[in-house]
Scaffold this motif. Sequence first.
Motif, PDB file in Angstrom:
ATOM      1  N   PHE A 249      32.815  55.559  39.036  1.00 29.91           N
ATOM      2  CA  PHE A 249      32.644  54.368  40.079  1.00 29.91           C
ATOM      3  C   PHE A 249      32.508  52.704  39.316  1.00 29.91           C
ATOM      4  N   VAL A 250      31.275  53.044  39.063  1.00 29.66           N
ATOM      5  CA  VAL A 250      30.963  51.503  38.978  1.00 29.66           C
ATOM      6  C   VAL A 250      31.763  50.564  37.866  1.00 29.66           C
ATOM      7  N   ASN A 251      32.273  51.379  36.850  1.00 27.74           N
ATOM      8  CA  ASN A 251      33.335  51.212  35.557  1.00 27.74           C
ATOM      9  C   ASN A 251      34.384  50.840  36.420  1.00 27.74           C
ATOM     10  N   THR A 252      35.128  51.546  37.319  1.00 24.74           N
ATOM     11  CA  THR A 252      36.585  51.255  37.842  1.00 24.74           C
ATOM     12  C   THR A 252      36.407  50.393  38.648  1.00 24.74           C
ATOM     13  N   MET A 253      35.166  49.600  39.478  1.00 24.72           N
ATOM     14  CA  MET A 253      35.345  48.541  39.484  1.00 24.72           C
ATOM     15  C   MET A 253      35.400  47.400  39.016  1.00 24.72           C
ATOM     16  N   LEU A 254      34.226  47.408  38.513  1.00 25.44           N
ATOM     17  CA  LEU A 254      34.019  46.308  36.805  1.00 25.44           C
ATOM     18  C   LEU A 254      35.220  46.045  36.236  1.00 25.44           C
ATOM     19  N   ALA A 255      35.408  46.852  35.249  1.00 23.93           N
ATOM     20  CA  ALA A 255      36.785  46.554  34.320  1.00 23.93           C
ATOM     21  C   ALA A 255      38.155  45.821  35.084  1.00 23.93           C
ATOM     22  N   THR A 256      38.261  46.756  36.222  1.00 21.35           N
ATOM     23  CA  THR A 256      39.041  45.965  36.559  1.00 21.35           C
ATOM     24  C   THR A 256      39.356  44.453  37.263  1.00 21.35           C
TER      25      THR A 256
END
Length: 432
Positions: A249-256
């Motif tokens: 979830f965090v990676n999907t927010m940050l990378a995007t």
Amino acid sequence: MMICALLVILMTIPGLALFYGGLVRAKNMLSVLMQVFMVFSLVVVLWCMYGYSIAFTEGNAFFGTFGRVFLNGIWDPVAGTFATAATFSKGVVIPEFVFVAFQGTFAAITCTLIVGAFAERAKFSAVLAFIVLWFTFAYLPAAHMVWFWTGPDAITSAATATSEALKAGWIYQKGALDFAGGTVVHINAAVAGLVGAIMIGKRVGYGRESMAPHSLTMTMIGASLLWVGWFGFNAGSSMEAGDLAALAFVNTMLATAAATVSWVFGEWITKGKPSMLGGASGAVAGLVAITPAAGFVGPMGGLVIGLLAGVVCLWGVTGLKRLIGADDSLDVFGVHGVGGILGAILTGVFAAPQLGGQGTFDYVTNKMATEYSIGHQVWVQIQAVGTTILWSAIVSVIAYKLVDIVIGLRVPEEEEREGLDITSHGEQAYHM
């Protein structure tokens, strides 16, 4: 998991439909919406008829069996029980029907991604016929090769770990990491789209007439729905509400967010103006690139993947597109192909524990594996990428050729000039 499946449906209809629809000319708006809507529906039907069975039952390394056709055997009327599906934790299962639905949404969105590459010129009947062939012979084997395994519960010793591994899909056996579909979804669909763009040919007037997007407002709404829905796509791929779902979830927010920033600044520097289209494209590039890595890399790995994806995919839709010379209408390959390849390979780098990643899990000891070789893992990732590209390309060439012989891939020039909304569907998106 049911909410995550719903979120993936939201990504496709309306998300992807509006994202693509806004990018075409007004006279083709409904044709794109209709293609996405119908391909989604068609694939869900095929998935429940035979697709799930071929992708997710134990057969050989490339295909499952027909043991679950028509979803047979999930409900046992004699015992009065429903079957369950394994997760990534021992002793934790979910209802198999939920797993069927979740994976069905993945199959459907993968097939809908392809239509953006040949938008504004393909026959509706040809699109549907191609999708049936490609879904059956490209998507299902890819899903089986990358994701099928028997689950963790049978692994109790080194011997059972070996015997269970031999039942898994071919790419899974190699140890490739693909958390939510860098290979199965994005590279697979992008290659099919690129082959289609080349074989169908360029749009009438391509390079000479304006083919500007008719509604970047719609595209922004679509991109936003894609981003929101993608949390279901990536976090849901952990199969349970735990630490890995939170990491994804965090990676999907940050990378995007990082890819959006890097694409917009890259465009600003090279073209002099930051555009809304660049922002939306950057977000999708980041989403694509983090997909294979979401549950394996730490947040700083996710940040680097996102920053690189924005810049590399910007090159993918400009420099690389010119090199290839195909009319990939909505840049399916430049974003999903390039972003998918980048993300899949970088997963091998940033999954390393020494770089803040998760490493790999040893189900014999029920702990993280003690050894992780970046070089070895990157080589495995490259093999997975190469296999997907080759498989999808071969199936796509044959499928397009067959459809072209039987139906014809392309609408006549006068229909294309008038617009597919009127000529193919007898309706208009807008009445002036």
